[in-house]
Design a protein around this motif. Structure first.
Motif, short mmCIF file in Angstrom:
data_model
loop_
_atom_site.label_atom_id
_atom_site.label_comp_id
_atom_site.label_asym_id
_atom_site.label_seq_id
_atom_site.Cartn_x
_atom_site.Cartn_y
_atom_site.Cartn_z
N LEU A 457 57.68 -45.14 -11.57
CA LEU A 457 57.17 -43.78 -11.44
C LEU A 457 55.90 -43.55 -12.23
N LYS A 458 55.75 -44.22 -13.35
CA LYS A 458 54.56 -43.99 -14.17
C LYS A 458 53.31 -44.59 -13.55
N THR A 459 53.39 -45.84 -13.15
CA THR A 459 52.18 -46.53 -12.71
C THR A 459 52.36 -47.35 -11.44
N GLY A 460 53.57 -47.31 -10.86
CA GLY A 460 53.84 -48.13 -9.68
C GLY A 460 53.08 -47.69 -8.45
N SER A 461 53.09 -48.53 -7.44
CA SER A 461 52.44 -48.22 -6.17
C SER A 461 53.18 -47.10 -5.46
N LEU A 462 52.50 -46.46 -4.51
CA LEU A 462 53.11 -45.43 -3.68
C LEU A 462 52.94 -45.82 -2.22
N VAL A 463 54.07 -45.96 -1.51
CA VAL A 463 54.04 -46.36 -0.10
C VAL A 463 54.87 -45.36 0.70
N PHE A 464 54.24 -44.75 1.72
CA PHE A 464 54.94 -43.77 2.55
C PHE A 464 55.78 -44.45 3.62
N LEU A 465 56.91 -43.84 3.94
CA LEU A 465 57.79 -44.31 4.99
C LEU A 465 57.63 -43.41 6.21
N ASP A 466 57.93 -43.93 7.38
CA ASP A 466 57.84 -43.15 8.61
C ASP A 466 58.99 -42.15 8.66
N THR A 467 58.64 -40.87 8.77
CA THR A 467 59.64 -39.81 8.77
C THR A 467 59.19 -38.68 9.70
N PRO A 468 60.12 -37.79 10.09
CA PRO A 468 59.74 -36.61 10.88
C PRO A 468 58.72 -35.75 10.15
N ASP A 469 58.08 -34.84 10.87
CA ASP A 469 56.93 -34.08 10.36
C ASP A 469 57.16 -33.41 9.01
N ASP A 470 58.27 -32.70 8.86
CA ASP A 470 58.49 -31.92 7.64
C ASP A 470 59.13 -32.73 6.52
N VAL A 471 59.47 -33.97 6.83
CA VAL A 471 60.12 -34.81 5.83
C VAL A 471 59.11 -35.76 5.22
N LEU A 472 59.12 -35.83 3.91
CA LEU A 472 58.22 -36.70 3.17
C LEU A 472 59.07 -37.75 2.47
N ALA A 473 58.78 -39.01 2.71
CA ALA A 473 59.52 -40.09 2.04
C ALA A 473 58.55 -41.17 1.60
#
Length: 530
Positions: A457-473
């Motif tokens: 959480l401090k310095t790691g990478s951030l990778v988005f997952l495929d999700t429906p429009d209002d959902v953020l993962a």
């Protein structure tokens, strides 16, 4: 050695509104000292202090009359030294505001500059002759309304002020001015500060030929100020400003232990400027993003787009995020609306502390405070008064911190404070929330503690997952481990098919989880750390 500020959590204090120990209705430095244990117990890494310098307070300290002292309203230099010493003893860094784009018209530099055309400081500010018909030199407009030029009878010239007429702009093209500001920085570094937040930085240099700004062609919202009708091509964001930043960084690097610098940048291309100002290792540490502070609504797309601008690939710089501050309506009201509650505040805290970057937490945000309602006859903010009732103004985010419920002034002061306390804030006071393990305060402490223990959480990478429009993962991760962060930011429940996440234990949720694993249907306005 890894920089301490990467992934750090910084607690912003607005000194006027934190705690009054002198009985004058205004917060002070001894009040901050008195509450340092509270701040340390939040688990934050650093404290950012908004201005406490001598000032006529036309813009509440951002009109500095003396860069190297403490306004008696807030205490003394001895109080500041004690604050730094005690903060360091609690492993807290101290960051202070520096206002290098302008001063107060009561500053000695300006008082000298306006005396004549040929004194030692005559070129320390931006002076210009009138046009043949006596009107201002060009069409530049002030942020607070009206022309950005004011006539001075003694010099028979106009001076530039991008903000209030009592805030004349410094001429940073003049190397003597730069030297003087570097001496200011040295003064505070020698007193032990760990970094600077640079206010309105890209207003620091102007186009020396004073070309007119072109009219703005497209508007996302209806303009409320003359300032908004222009493309600010010439009154800010000068390409030579990074040269000054390199001089500042060179000074900072002379001190042991890394000093942190973050810039407030607004204008036509804030993202590109932030990246320019944080490029490489000889400029600023981070860019202070306004993407969330200026957003009226929260959406999954907003987070995806803003985060994509600061990927961990290449030389993109390091971001700093804030959801609330002294200049923006409080996030729990701005995004949560009238129905905002503790669960809403917890959701916003989870999202803020899951992002890749340095996180700024504004005083009272850890309590889930809504924007205070300030009646017109109690307004103090010149911008709010000037634009009433078109904007919420800034006073509602600056109201006093509620420390105790059963106290006439919520434990902030023994007298009527400089701004009134919203009645809704008493039930959210610190003393109540400290006794409640399910409170927003307790939840935020736990989030910060977990973030602090997690390199992901401090310095790691951030990778988005495929999700429906209002959902953020997305995942936050390093080679050692990952944290899955999932948020339904919509107003209706959402079905989710993420098999990998369903087998992972829920660590945090803004709602009382009935199961230890992610459900297939996520309620509206609900978040999970897995």
């Amino acid at each position: 050695m890894k920089e301490w500020w990467r992934g750090a959590v910084v607690y912003q204090i607005y000194p006027r509104s934190f705690l009054d120990t002198s009985g004058d209705g205004t917060g002070d430095l001894p009040g901050i000292i008195q509450k340092l244990d509270y701040i340390a117990n939040l688990g934050v890494d650093a404290v950012w202090l908004s201005p406490f310098f001598p000032s006529p307070m036309r813009d509440f300290g951002y009109d500095v009359a003396n860069y190297c002292d403490v306004d008696p309203l807030f205490g003394s230099l001895e109080d500041f030294d004690a604050l730094v010493s005690q903060a360091h003893a609690l492993s807290l860094k101290i960051i202070i505001d520096q206002v290098y784009s302008h001063t107060s018209d009561q500053h000695e530099w300006f008082m000298t500059s306006k005396m004549s055309h040929d004194n030692e400081k005559s070129d320390w500010y931006v002076w210009a002759d009138p046009q043949p018909d006596g009107t201002p030199p060009n069409n530049w407009q002030s942020v607070f309304g009206g022309p950005a030029w004011t006539w001075d009878n003694r010099r028979r010239q106009y001076y530039l002020h991008n903000f209030l007429s009592s805030q004349p702009d410094l001429n940073l093209h003049n190397e003597d001015v730069q030297d003087a500001l570097l001496n200011v920085a040295r003064f505070w570094l020698d007193r032990g500060v760990d970094g600077f937040r640079l206010d309105a930085l890209n207003f620091g240099m102007h186009d020396e030929t004073l070309r007119n700004n072109p009219p703005r062609q497209h508007f996302e919202t209806e303009p409320t100020r003359p300032f908004d009708f222009q493309e600010h091509a010439y009154n800010l964001s000068h390409p030579e400003l990074p040269v000054f930043l390199e001089r500042l960084r060179s000074l900072l690097d002379q001190y042991q232990n890394e000093r942190f610098t973050v810039a407030e940048i607004v204008g036509p291309e804030p993202l590109q400027e932030m990246k320019d100002y944080t490029k490489g290792s000889n400029r600023l540490s981070a860019g202070y993003s306004f993407d969330y502070l200026y957003a009226d609504d929260l959406s999954a797309d907003l987070v995806r787009n803003v985060s994509a601008d600061w990927s961990d690939a290449g030389d993109s710089g390091w971001p700093a995020w804030a959801f609330s501050n002294h200049d923006a309506p409080r996030v729990n009201s701005r995004w949560g609306g009238e129905n905002a509650d503790a669960e809403t505040a917890k959701l916003f805290a989870m999202l803020s502390l899951a992002l890749r970057g340095t996180v700024f937490l504004y005083q009272g945000e850890e309590l889930g405070l809504p924007q205070a309602e300030i009646p017109f006859d109690r307004l103090q903010d010149p911008e709010a008064i000037e634009n009433w009732p078109e904007t919420l103004g800034r006073d509602g985010a600056r109201s006093p911190m509620p420390w105790t419920e059963n106290d006439h002034y919520a434990g902030f002061s023994t007298v009527d404070p400089w701004l009134p306390i919203d009645m809704r804030h008493y039930a959210l006071a610190v003393d109540l929330q400290q006794r409640d393990e399910k409170s927003v305060l307790s939840f935020v402490r736990d989030l910060i503690a977990f973030r602090k223990s997690s390199d992901a959480l401090k310095t790691g990478s951030l990778v988005f997952l495929d999700t429906p429009d209002d959902v953020l993962a997305f995942t936050r991760g390093t080679d050692e481990g990952q944290v899955f962060c999932i948020f339904n930011l919509g107003r209706t429940q959402a079905n989710l098919d993420l098999p990998l996440c369903t087998q992972t234990e829920i660590k945090f949720s803004n709602r009382s989880a009935k199961t230890s694993v992610l459900p297939e249907t996520i309620p509206a306005m609900t978040g999970y750390w897995l």
